[in-house]
Design an enzyme around this catalytic site. Sequence first.
Site, PDB file in Angstrom:
ATOM      1  N   ARG A  91       0.906  -1.181  -0.033  1.00  0.00           N
ATOM      2  CA  ARG A  91       0.044  -0.052   0.097  1.00  0.00           C
ATOM      3  C   ARG A  91       0.740   1.238  -0.002  1.00  0.00           C
ATOM      4  NH1 ARG A  91      -1.516  -0.087   6.595  1.00  0.00           N
ATOM      5  NH2 ARG A  91       0.148  -1.035   6.800  1.00  0.00           N
ATOM      6  N   ARG A 173       5.544  10.089   2.904  1.00  0.00           N
ATOM      7  CA  ARG A 173       6.595   9.693   3.877  1.00  0.00           C
ATOM      8  C   ARG A 173       7.979  10.004   3.365  1.00  0.00           C
ATOM      9  NH1 ARG A 173       5.745   4.213   6.644  1.00  0.00           N
ATOM     10  NH2 ARG A 173       6.562   3.126   4.896  1.00  0.00           N
ATOM     11  N   ASP A 249      10.339  -6.818   8.461  1.00  0.00           N
ATOM     12  CA  ASP A 249      10.030  -6.079   7.527  1.00  0.00           C
ATOM     13  C   ASP A 249       9.692  -4.392   8.009  1.00  0.00           C
ATOM     14  OD1 ASP A 249       7.777  -7.533   8.546  1.00  0.00           O
ATOM     15  OD2 ASP A 249       6.429  -6.209   7.493  1.00  0.00           O
TER      16      ASP A 249
HETATM   17  P1  AMP Z   1       2.405  -3.968   8.101  1.00  0.00           P
HETATM   18  O1  AMP Z   1       1.821  -4.749   9.116  1.00  0.00           O
HETATM   19  O2  AMP Z   1       1.946  -2.505   8.031  1.00  0.00           O
HETATM   20  O3  AMP Z   1       3.962  -3.947   8.358  1.00  0.00           O
HETATM   21  O4  AMP Z   1       2.206  -4.542   6.761  1.00  0.00           O
HETATM   22  C1  AMP Z   1       2.672  -5.869   6.396  1.00  0.00           C
HETATM   23  C2  AMP Z   1       2.406  -6.139   4.876  1.00  0.00           C
HETATM   24  O5  AMP Z   1       1.042  -6.127   4.400  1.00  0.00           O
HETATM   25  C3  AMP Z   1       3.226  -4.916   4.165  1.00  0.00           C
HETATM   26  O6  AMP Z   1       4.049  -5.562   3.128  1.00  0.00           O
HETATM   27  C4  AMP Z   1       2.333  -4.176   3.536  1.00  0.00           C
HETATM   28  O7  AMP Z   1       2.583  -3.568   2.399  1.00  0.00           O
HETATM   29  C5  AMP Z   1       0.968  -5.027   3.363  1.00  0.00           C
HETATM   30  N1  AMP Z   1      -0.391  -4.242   3.663  1.00  0.00           N
HETATM   31  C6  AMP Z   1      -0.636  -3.747   4.917  1.00  0.00           C
HETATM   32  N2  AMP Z   1      -1.862  -3.316   4.496  1.00  0.00           N
HETATM   33  C7  AMP Z   1      -2.224  -3.305   3.064  1.00  0.00           C
HETATM   34  C8  AMP Z   1      -3.379  -2.943   2.433  1.00  0.00           C
HETATM   35  N3  AMP Z   1      -4.466  -2.413   2.986  1.00  0.00           N
HETATM   36  N4  AMP Z   1      -3.347  -3.300   1.023  1.00  0.00           N
HETATM   37  C9  AMP Z   1      -2.111  -4.010   0.879  1.00  0.00           C
HETATM   38  N5  AMP Z   1      -1.257  -4.392   1.084  1.00  0.00           N
HETATM   39  C10 AMP Z   1      -1.041  -4.099   2.717  1.00  0.00           C
HETATM   40 MG    MG Z   2       5.153  -2.257   7.528  1.00  0.00          MG
END
Ligand code: AMP
Ligand code: MG
Length: 482
Positions: A91, A173, A249
């Site tokens: 995203r 960002r 990540d």
């Molecule tokens: P995070 O928990 O925010 O670190 O996200 C983990 C992974 O999920 C990352 O690779 C994000 O890009 C993906 N991700 C989180 N939210 C979304 C969303 N709404 N649509 C697509 N990918 C997402």
């Molecule tokens: Mg993340």
Amino acid sequence: MSAPITFDNSYSRLSERFHQSQPLQPVQNPALIEINPSLAAALSIDEQWLTSEEALGIFSGNTLPEGATPIATVYAGYQFGHWNPQLGDGRALLLGEILTEENRFDLQLKGSGPTAYSRGGDGRSPLGPVIREYIVSEAMAALGVPTTRALAAVATGEQVYRETAEPGGILTRVASSHIRFGTFQYFSASQDLDSLRQLADYALARHYPEAEDEPSPYLGLLDAVIAEFARLIAQWQNLGFIHGVMNTDNMLICGETVDYGPCAFMDTFKQSTVYSAIDQQGRYAYQNQPSIAHWNLMTLAQALLPLIDSNEEAAIEAAKASLETFPKLFERAFTDLGAAKLGLTPSSRSAQLLTEFLTLLEQQELDYSLSFSGLKDRVIPKVIADDPSEITAWAEHWRQALLAELSVEEAKARLSASNPVIIPRNHHIEFAIQAAYRDHDFEPFKALNAAVTDPYNEALATSVFASAPADSERVQRTFCGT
Ligand code: AMP
Ligand code: MG
């Protein structure tokens, strides 16, 4: 008016295995909510331009700035300890890198639509997480913590669907780079040694050029990242900051704090505090942050092994020795910052006073930040109503140590300089988000933002934003912004 940003896209010039190009996905009806003139100035971006139609087009992902090459980058990661071989910008979109005279910074749109890595997600972000990240990342910057920054926030005019429909938002960002521990892990796990080396060389040149001259530059890279994280996590602990989602990540090689999804600053001090609703086991609790960082660094070291030495045993030996330095480096940084927080010069005495104070704060269920920022009022002994007798007794010892070093005025000045009166508290953030959602009122967001970016200003000690939550206001849970 031509865009006053000079883009360069060195990451997009790396092999195609690192990213996928991603066209913009325009939104309906974008509106600018907040801009960051001081960050713009640091990036040599014209402040006036920030409020232009052209800037709004760029910050909402509707217009491609000249010279930008939008890409989504790939990475992997350990999420809550579980290996995930492929993640990526699901995203977010990397527009390119802004060049200033001395540096380069990633410019990324977060919430700008689906990419090749969205895994069925919508690639969008509700406005709430945009507001939260804006406030907390800018607070961290003002508190002197390495962090990604917020240049602008827009409302998209579209709805995103989570448990309910919410207004959408996009955050612009800025980061020294978005290379993650997980980016190394992606190439290591897929046994793509060429890409792994290309990435390491790129990271060395961009972030740790001094390590390039070491006998083993890749070990030098690991050592540099270890040192950055020892200092970074010490700063988090020192401020009562709980990141909440320390997956690999979400750990940047450049050492900046990233991913402000479920993060929170602690109100009442408790070592085992967890806010994130998805962290059921308390893996990322306040007290675990140093050991989790150490574990994350271990997984980074593992990914770097083939670069460190072609002889695996030798590589493991070297990496182990480097990793063993982390606890000491952390402890040292934490003790130094803790001493400063008490107004003292670091010593075994200051370390002991800190430990005692933290134990008392937990026993007495006291507010972490207010307890420290209140110390300057105790430099001269005075009777404080409701003061637990244990704290009064501790303060007596502390005062002796303090005034053995400093005059009263010096002590007050030192305490003020190392204890913020304003931190971005959860209940104030929630209030700002609710005002935006319910009334389309962004003033509470802007007001909170102004306060948290001036955290050491004594005049704000009486502001509403300095206050701890009443029991009814206390936020118990935070949520990832997905
Ligand atoms: P995070 O928990 O925010 O670190 O996200 C983990 C992974 O999920 C990352 O690779 C994000 O890009 C993906 N991700 C989180 N939210 C979304 C969303 N709404 N649509 C697509 N990918 C997402
Ligand atoms: Mg993340």
